[in-house]
Design an enzyme around this catalytic site. Structure first.
Site, PDB file in Angstrom:
ATOM      1  N   ARG A  10     -13.057  -7.429  -4.433  1.00 30.79           N
ATOM      2  CA  ARG A  10     -12.519  -7.435  -3.070  1.00 30.79           C
ATOM      3  C   ARG A  10     -12.074  -6.034  -2.676  1.00 30.79           C
ATOM      4  O   ARG A  10     -11.431  -5.323  -3.439  1.00 30.79           O
ATOM      5  CB  ARG A  10     -11.340  -8.396  -2.975  1.00 30.79           C
ATOM      6  N   VAL A  11     -12.444  -5.628  -1.475  1.00 31.90           N
ATOM      7  CA  VAL A  11     -12.029  -4.339  -0.933  1.00 31.90           C
ATOM      8  C   VAL A  11     -11.325  -4.585   0.390  1.00 31.90           C
ATOM      9  O   VAL A  11     -11.823  -5.316   1.239  1.00 31.90           O
ATOM     10  CB  VAL A  11     -13.232  -3.400  -0.714  1.00 31.90           C
ATOM     11  N   GLY A  12     -10.170  -3.983   0.559  1.00 34.49           N
ATOM     12  CA  GLY A  12      -9.419  -4.139   1.799  1.00 34.49           C
ATOM     13  C   GLY A  12      -9.616  -2.964   2.733  1.00 34.49           C
ATOM     14  O   GLY A  12     -10.636  -2.270   2.710  1.00 34.49           O
ATOM     15  N   THR A  35       0.887  -1.158   0.000  1.00 32.53           N
ATOM     16  CA  THR A  35       0.000   0.000   0.000  1.00 32.53           C
ATOM     17  C   THR A  35       0.923   1.205   0.000  1.00 32.53           C
ATOM     18  O   THR A  35       2.088   1.072   0.355  1.00 32.53           O
ATOM     19  CB  THR A  35      -0.865   0.032   1.289  1.00 32.53           C
ATOM     20  N   GLY A  69      -0.377  -3.115   5.198  1.00 32.93           N
ATOM     21  CA  GLY A  69      -0.296  -4.483   5.680  1.00 32.93           C
ATOM     22  C   GLY A  69      -1.402  -5.345   5.122  1.00 32.93           C
ATOM     23  O   GLY A  69      -2.015  -5.024   4.103  1.00 32.93           O
ATOM     24  N   HIS A  70      -1.689  -6.433   5.797  1.00 32.24           N
ATOM     25  CA  HIS A  70      -2.722  -7.361   5.348  1.00 32.24           C
ATOM     26  C   HIS A  70      -4.084  -6.739   5.611  1.00 32.24           C
ATOM     27  O   HIS A  70      -4.505  -6.562   6.758  1.00 32.24           O
ATOM     28  CB  HIS A  70      -2.576  -8.696   6.081  1.00 32.24           C
ATOM     29  N   GLY A  71      -4.805  -6.401   4.540  1.00 31.73           N
ATOM     30  CA  GLY A  71      -6.020  -5.623   4.645  1.00 31.73           C
ATOM     31  C   GLY A  71      -7.096  -6.222   5.522  1.00 31.73           C
ATOM     32  O   GLY A  71      -7.731  -5.520   6.325  1.00 31.73           O
TER      33      GLY A  71
END
Length: 328
Positions: free
Chosen positions: A216-218, A188, A240-242
């Site tokens: 997909r939305v984070g 990101t 980071g990991h959404g």
């Protein structure tokens, strides 16, 4: 950095001098190849410098973070804009958000296609609509109405990201494919800033996760997860990991700890460690407050970052590798 203070000739306490600052990140990462490190380092330095130039020219904190993130979106080394990774269908779908700490005004977009700078569209949502968040077709129609410059699909789909998608699809066939899912895709970009008026802002933008499901939305476009800004507390941008960041509301959680009296560094460490222990998610944050203090912290292997303040450029990628140079 602590702000200066003093008294005026009449003995009245003088207002603390604000030291404007811009801090940027280029995304958390498990590994950055040696041949890419210098390009990535130069990229975050350019972004921080551009954002700070916006402040020096009289721009607001919102102007600065939009400018800084736009630079990163234009750089194919980062997972945003022209460097965005591909979804399962081989297309680019991007998310972005921006927020002003002055009045909590905010704008966000998700599932954006064929626009080079989603952060600019997010700002238009903030300033030109009564809403905070537009997605997919509605966001595209709004972009057209606003005259936002579009690009072709082919301009956003790079050969490097085609190969990444192919590699990811092959990897999914292995028995351990899901084991490190929350640790592999942490890209990101983001920025936080404090301007000379004491206002703070944040902006965050991403292409998401390689081989993600269509739609997909984070965390990035979700206020309180991908970032947050409030003059009374500070501004933060996360990476980071959404899915993990969404589950713990990482941005607002970190600022909550600041509200409770922790330093920026302490708050960042506590919230990132909580996310790691609670949902096994890795990530990173950048923060700034109205006193001109700032912090960077991450639990991923590395996180490219840069900060511009008081004529100095600070930069790092890995732990304990910070450099400080004079701004040109």
């Amino acid at each position: 950095m602590e702000p200066s203070s003093g008294r005026d000739p009449c003995g009245t306490p003088a207002a603390a001098a604000v030291s404007p600052v811009v801090v940027v990140h280029g995304g958390g990462a498990c590994h950055i190849a040696k041949d890419r490190k210098e390009m990535v380092r130069q990229g975050v330095l350019r972004a921080a410098s551009a954002g700070f130039c916006a402040l020096k020219a009289g721009g607001s904190a919102v102007d600065a973070v939009e400018c800084a993130v736009s630079v990163l979106e234009d750089d194919p080394e980062f997972n945003a804009g022209y460097g965005s990774v591909l979804n399962a269908n081989g297309d680019v779908e991007m998310d972005a958000s921006i927020m002003s700490g002055k009045d909590l005004s905010s704008g966000a977009v998700s599932a954006i296609r064929c626009i080079a700078n989603p952060i600019k569209l997010a700002r238009l949502v903030m300033e030109k609509t009564p809403h905070c968040f537009l997605t997919d077709r509605g966001a595209a129609e709004f972009a057209t109405a606003m005259g936002v410059r579009t690009v072709t699909r082919e301009q956003l789909v790079t050969e490097k990201n085609r190969k990444r998608l192919e590699k990811e699809k092959r990897g999914k066939e292995g028995k351990d494919a899901q084991k490190l899912e929350s640790q592999k895709h942490l890209g990101t970009v983001g920025a936080v800033a404090l301007d000379s008026k004491g206002d703070v802002a944040y902006a965050t933008s991403t292409g998401g996760i390689v081989n993600k499901m269509v739609g997909r939305v984070g965390d990035t476009p979700c206020i309180g997860c991908g970032g947050y800004a409030d003059n009374d507390i500070g501004a933060i941008s996360t990476t980071g990991h959404g899915e993990s960041i969404l589950k713990v509301n990482l941005a607002r959680l970190t600022l909550f700890h600041v509200e409770q009296g922790k330093t920026l560094e302490e708050a960042a460490e506590v919230s990132l460690n909580y996310m790691k222990s609670k949902v096994k998610g890795l990530g990173g944050v950048i923060l700034v407050n109205k006193a001109g203090q700032w912090a960077v912290k991450w639990t991923s292997e590395s996180m490219p970052w840069a900060a511009a303040q008081a004529g100095k450029l600070h930069c790092g990628i890995d732990l304990n590798t910070t450099t400080v140079t004079d701004m040109l």
